[in-house]
Design a protein around this motif. Structure first.
Motif, PDB file in Angstrom:
ATOM      1  N   TYR A   1       0.840  -1.202   0.000  1.00 49.17           N
ATOM      2  CA  TYR A   1       0.000   0.000   0.000  1.00 49.17           C
ATOM      3  C   TYR A   1       0.874   1.251   0.000  1.00 49.17           C
ATOM      4  O   TYR A   1       0.620   2.194  -0.753  1.00 49.17           O
ATOM      5  CB  TYR A   1      -0.971   0.055   1.199  1.00 49.17           C
ATOM      6  N   SER A   2       1.892   1.273   0.847  1.00 49.01           N
ATOM      7  CA  SER A   2       2.749   2.453   0.961  1.00 49.01           C
ATOM      8  C   SER A   2       3.431   2.772  -0.365  1.00 49.01           C
ATOM      9  O   SER A   2       3.435   3.929  -0.803  1.00 49.01           O
ATOM     10  CB  SER A   2       3.792   2.250   2.063  1.00 49.01           C
ATOM     11  N   VAL A   3       3.979   1.758  -1.014  1.00 46.49           N
ATOM     12  CA  VAL A   3       4.648   1.961  -2.305  1.00 46.49           C
ATOM     13  C   VAL A   3       3.633   2.456  -3.334  1.00 46.49           C
ATOM     14  O   VAL A   3       3.885   3.409  -4.078  1.00 46.49           O
ATOM     15  CB  VAL A   3       5.352   0.669  -2.773  1.00 46.49           C
ATOM     16  N   TRP A   4       2.466   1.818  -3.386  1.00 50.58           N
ATOM     17  CA  TRP A   4       1.417   2.209  -4.326  1.00 50.58           C
ATOM     18  C   TRP A   4       0.989   3.657  -4.103  1.00 50.58           C
ATOM     19  O   TRP A   4       0.865   4.432  -5.048  1.00 50.58           O
ATOM     20  CB  TRP A   4       0.222   1.263  -4.178  1.00 50.58           C
ATOM     21  N   ALA A   5       0.767   4.035  -2.841  1.00 48.34           N
ATOM     22  CA  ALA A   5       0.303   5.396  -2.543  1.00 48.34           C
ATOM     23  C   ALA A   5       1.359   6.428  -2.942  1.00 48.34           C
ATOM     24  O   ALA A   5       1.021   7.467  -3.525  1.00 48.34           O
ATOM     25  CB  ALA A   5      -0.046   5.521  -1.061  1.00 48.34           C
ATOM     26  N   TRP A   6       2.632   6.164  -2.656  1.00 49.46           N
ATOM     27  CA  TRP A   6       3.685   7.109  -3.058  1.00 49.46           C
ATOM     28  C   TRP A   6       3.744   7.242  -4.574  1.00 49.46           C
ATOM     29  O   TRP A   6       3.928   8.343  -5.097  1.00 49.46           O
ATOM     30  CB  TRP A   6       5.051   6.695  -2.509  1.00 49.46           C
ATOM     31  N   ARG A   7       3.580   6.129  -5.260  1.00 51.61           N
ATOM     32  CA  ARG A   7       3.588   6.191  -6.735  1.00 51.61           C
ATOM     33  C   ARG A   7       2.408   7.009  -7.250  1.00 51.61           C
ATOM     34  O   ARG A   7       2.553   7.782  -8.197  1.00 51.61           O
ATOM     35  CB  ARG A   7       3.565   4.780  -7.327  1.00 51.61           C
ATOM     36  N   ARG A   8       1.242   6.828  -6.653  1.00 50.42           N
ATOM     37  CA  ARG A   8       0.059   7.607  -7.057  1.00 50.42           C
ATOM     38  C   ARG A   8       0.289   9.094  -6.820  1.00 50.42           C
ATOM     39  O   ARG A   8      -0.059   9.924  -7.654  1.00 50.42           O
ATOM     40  CB  ARG A   8      -1.192   7.145  -6.287  1.00 50.42           C
ATOM     41  N   LEU A   9       0.860   9.436  -5.673  1.00 44.96           N
ATOM     42  CA  LEU A   9       1.147  10.836  -5.376  1.00 44.96           C
ATOM     43  C   LEU A   9       2.123  11.415  -6.411  1.00 44.96           C
ATOM     44  O   LEU A   9       1.901  12.504  -6.948  1.00 44.96           O
ATOM     45  CB  LEU A   9       1.745  10.982  -3.966  1.00 44.96           C
ATOM     46  N   ARG A  10       3.171  10.668  -6.687  1.00 47.74           N
ATOM     47  CA  ARG A  10       4.197  11.125  -7.638  1.00 47.74           C
ATOM     48  C   ARG A  10       3.593  11.321  -9.031  1.00 47.74           C
ATOM     49  O   ARG A  10       3.794  12.339  -9.669  1.00 47.74           O
ATOM     50  CB  ARG A  10       5.344  10.108  -7.675  1.00 47.74           C
ATOM     51  N   ARG A  11       2.817  10.312  -9.501  1.00 42.16           N
ATOM     52  CA  ARG A  11       2.207  10.388 -10.842  1.00 42.16           C
ATOM     53  C   ARG A  11       1.231  11.547 -10.968  1.00 42.16           C
ATOM     54  O   ARG A  11       1.085  12.134 -12.029  1.00 42.16           O
ATOM     55  CB  ARG A  11       1.490   9.085 -11.176  1.00 42.16           C
ATOM     56  N   ALA A  12       0.552  11.867  -9.863  1.00 42.77           N
ATOM     57  CA  ALA A  12      -0.426  12.963  -9.887  1.00 42.77           C
ATOM     58  C   ALA A  12       0.249  14.326  -9.782  1.00 42.77           C
ATOM     59  O   ALA A  12      -0.420  15.350  -9.897  1.00 42.77           O
ATOM     60  CB  ALA A  12      -1.430  12.795  -8.743  1.00 42.77           C
ATOM     61  N   GLY A  13       1.548  14.342  -9.543  1.00 39.21           N
ATOM     62  CA  GLY A  13       2.252  15.618  -9.431  1.00 39.21           C
ATOM     63  C   GLY A  13       2.084  16.291  -8.091  1.00 39.21           C
ATOM     64  O   GLY A  13       2.275  17.496  -7.955  1.00 39.21           O
ATOM     65  N   VAL A  14       1.726  15.516  -7.077  1.00 42.95           N
ATOM     66  CA  VAL A  14       1.595  16.069  -5.730  1.00 42.95           C
ATOM     67  C   VAL A  14       3.002  16.382  -5.207  1.00 42.95           C
ATOM     68  O   VAL A  14       3.879  15.524  -5.278  1.00 42.95           O
ATOM     69  CB  VAL A  14       0.889  15.063  -4.782  1.00 42.95           C
ATOM     70  N   PRO A  15       3.225  17.589  -4.703  1.00 38.79           N
ATOM     71  CA  PRO A  15       4.539  17.900  -4.125  1.00 38.79           C
ATOM     72  C   PRO A  15       4.812  16.964  -2.946  1.00 38.79           C
ATOM     73  O   PRO A  15       4.000  16.839  -2.039  1.00 38.79           O
ATOM     74  CB  PRO A  15       4.411  19.348  -3.654  1.00 38.79           C
ATOM     75  N   LEU A  16       5.950  16.299  -2.994  1.00 39.62           N
ATOM     76  CA  LEU A  16       6.285  15.321  -1.962  1.00 39.62           C
ATOM     77  C   LEU A  16       7.264  15.918  -0.965  1.00 39.62           C
ATOM     78  O   LEU A  16       8.214  16.591  -1.336  1.00 39.62           O
ATOM     79  CB  LEU A  16       6.879  14.066  -2.598  1.00 39.62           C
ATOM     80  N   ARG A  17       6.993  15.638   0.284  1.00 39.99           N
ATOM     81  CA  ARG A  17       7.901  16.056   1.351  1.00 39.99           C
ATOM     82  C   ARG A  17       8.818  14.886   1.660  1.00 39.99           C
ATOM     83  O   ARG A  17       8.412  13.737   1.567  1.00 39.99           O
ATOM     84  CB  ARG A  17       7.106  16.440   2.588  1.00 39.99           C
ATOM     85  N   GLY A  18      10.001  15.171   2.071  1.00 37.84           N
ATOM     86  CA  GLY A  18      10.939  14.110   2.433  1.00 37.84           C
ATOM     87  C   GLY A  18      10.474  13.372   3.669  1.00 37.84           C
ATOM     88  O   GLY A  18       9.581  13.832   4.383  1.00 37.84           O
ATOM     89  N   PRO A  19      11.089  12.234   3.958  1.00 38.49           N
ATOM     90  CA  PRO A  19      10.671  11.426   5.103  1.00 38.49           C
ATOM     91  C   PRO A  19      11.156  11.966   6.443  1.00 38.49           C
ATOM     92  O   PRO A  19      10.866  11.387   7.480  1.00 38.49           O
ATOM     93  CB  PRO A  19      11.294  10.064   4.804  1.00 38.49           C
ATOM     94  N   GLY A  20      11.861  13.084   6.450  1.00 35.79           N
ATOM     95  CA  GLY A  20      12.434  13.615   7.688  1.00 35.79           C
ATOM     96  C   GLY A  20      11.433  13.780   8.810  1.00 35.79           C
ATOM     97  O   GLY A  20      11.681  13.373   9.943  1.00 35.79           O
ATOM     98  N   ALA A  21      10.296  14.387   8.510  1.00 35.86           N
ATOM     99  CA  ALA A  21       9.282  14.601   9.555  1.00 35.86           C
ATOM    100  C   ALA A  21       8.777  13.280  10.110  1.00 35.86           C
ATOM    101  O   ALA A  21       8.577  13.137  11.318  1.00 35.86           O
ATOM    102  CB  ALA A  21       8.120  15.415   8.992  1.00 35.86           C
ATOM    103  N   ALA A  22       8.599  12.298   9.238  1.00 33.36           N
ATOM    104  CA  ALA A  22       8.108  10.989   9.695  1.00 33.36           C
ATOM    105  C   ALA A  22       9.140  10.295  10.555  1.00 33.36           C
ATOM    106  O   ALA A  22       8.805   9.658  11.565  1.00 33.36           O
ATOM    107  CB  ALA A  22       7.754  10.112   8.498  1.00 33.36           C
ATOM    108  N   VAL A  23      10.402  10.412  10.183  1.00 31.62           N
ATOM    109  CA  VAL A  23      11.473   9.759  10.946  1.00 31.62           C
ATOM    110  C   VAL A  23      11.516  10.313  12.371  1.00 31.62           C
ATOM    111  O   VAL A  23      11.707   9.580  13.328  1.00 31.62           O
ATOM    112  CB  VAL A  23      12.841   9.942  10.232  1.00 31.62           C
ATOM    113  N   VAL A  24      11.286  11.608  12.500  1.00 34.85           N
ATOM    114  CA  VAL A  24      11.275  12.238  13.817  1.00 34.85           C
ATOM    115  C   VAL A  24       9.952  11.982  14.535  1.00 34.85           C
ATOM    116  O   VAL A  24       9.926  11.630  15.712  1.00 34.85           O
ATOM    117  CB  VAL A  24      11.534  13.760  13.700  1.00 34.85           C
ATOM    118  N   ALA A  25       8.850  12.141  13.825  1.00 31.94           N
ATOM    119  CA  ALA A  25       7.531  12.075  14.457  1.00 31.94           C
ATOM    120  C   ALA A  25       7.103  10.665  14.834  1.00 31.94           C
ATOM    121  O   ALA A  25       6.484  10.470  15.884  1.00 31.94           O
ATOM    122  CB  ALA A  25       6.475  12.696  13.539  1.00 31.94           C
ATOM    123  N   PHE A  26       7.414   9.682  13.997  1.00 31.27           N
ATOM    124  CA  PHE A  26       6.894   8.331  14.238  1.00 31.27           C
ATOM    125  C   PHE A  26       7.260   7.787  15.623  1.00 31.27           C
ATOM    126  O   PHE A  26       6.377   7.361  16.367  1.00 31.27           O
ATOM    127  CB  PHE A  26       7.333   7.367  13.130  1.00 31.27           C
TER     128      PHE A  26
END
Length: 170
Positions: A120-145
């Motif tokens: 699911y995670s890989v699929w969702a990132w690919r969908r975001l990328r294909r749609a041209g959604v600006p992607l944020r780096g994983p930095g916030a997740a690495v700290v927040a998780f």
């Protein structure tokens, strides 16, 4: 600017529900059975997870994932909170695989990690990328998780500790 359908974001909550159903069904029992082996391999680490704690922690994390999914749906996947939760969820799946490899056996969540969480995670990132959604780096997740996870477990411990004390007084 790019957007994905709301279903992509709500998929995070759906994938989380499937994954955490496995953890809900197995974690407390598994920790009891695995405790001697883990304490032998990791001296000083005390593993004590009651079913009540698991129930409360999963419920609290469900609230976090529902909010992240709702924000992702509302913003077409552009929400920083959604993207951080998505990154954290994907990394969480990889951590499950590593835990099982280190343990050399089943650990709660390892069944759904490679068939639900990571795909699911890989699929969702690919969908975001294909749609041209600006992607944020994983930095916030690495700290927040780890902070969110620690907060959820601390709150679950406080809530279930109070529950145990109240039951003991009865």
């Amino acid at each position: 600017m790019g957007r994905v359908p709301a279903g992509v974001a709500w998929g995070l909550l759906a994938a989380w529900v499937v994954h955490d159903a496995e953890e809900l069904a197995t974690m407390a029992r598994w920790t009891k059975a695995a405790r001697p082996r883990l304490e032998e391999r990791l001296p000083g680490v005390r593993l004590d997870v009651s079913q009540a704690h698991v129930n409360v922690a999963i419920g609290l994390m469900g609230g976090v994932m529902a909010v992240a999914s709702a924000l992702g749906a509302r913003t077409g996947g552009r929400s920083a909170v959604f993207q951080a939760a998505l990154a954290g969820f994907g990394v969480h799946g990889v951590v499950h695989l590593a835990q099982a490899a280190i343990y050399r056996g089943y650990t709660p969540g390892v069944v759904t990690a490679p068939v639900v969480v990571i795909p699911y995670s890989v699929w969702a990132w690919r969908r975001l990328r294909r749609a041209g959604v600006p992607l944020r780096g994983p930095g916030a997740a690495v700290v927040a998780f780890p902070l969110v996870l620690a907060g959820v477990h601390a709150l679950a411990h406080a809530l279930t500790g109070g529950l145990r004390r109240a039951q003991a007084r009865e």
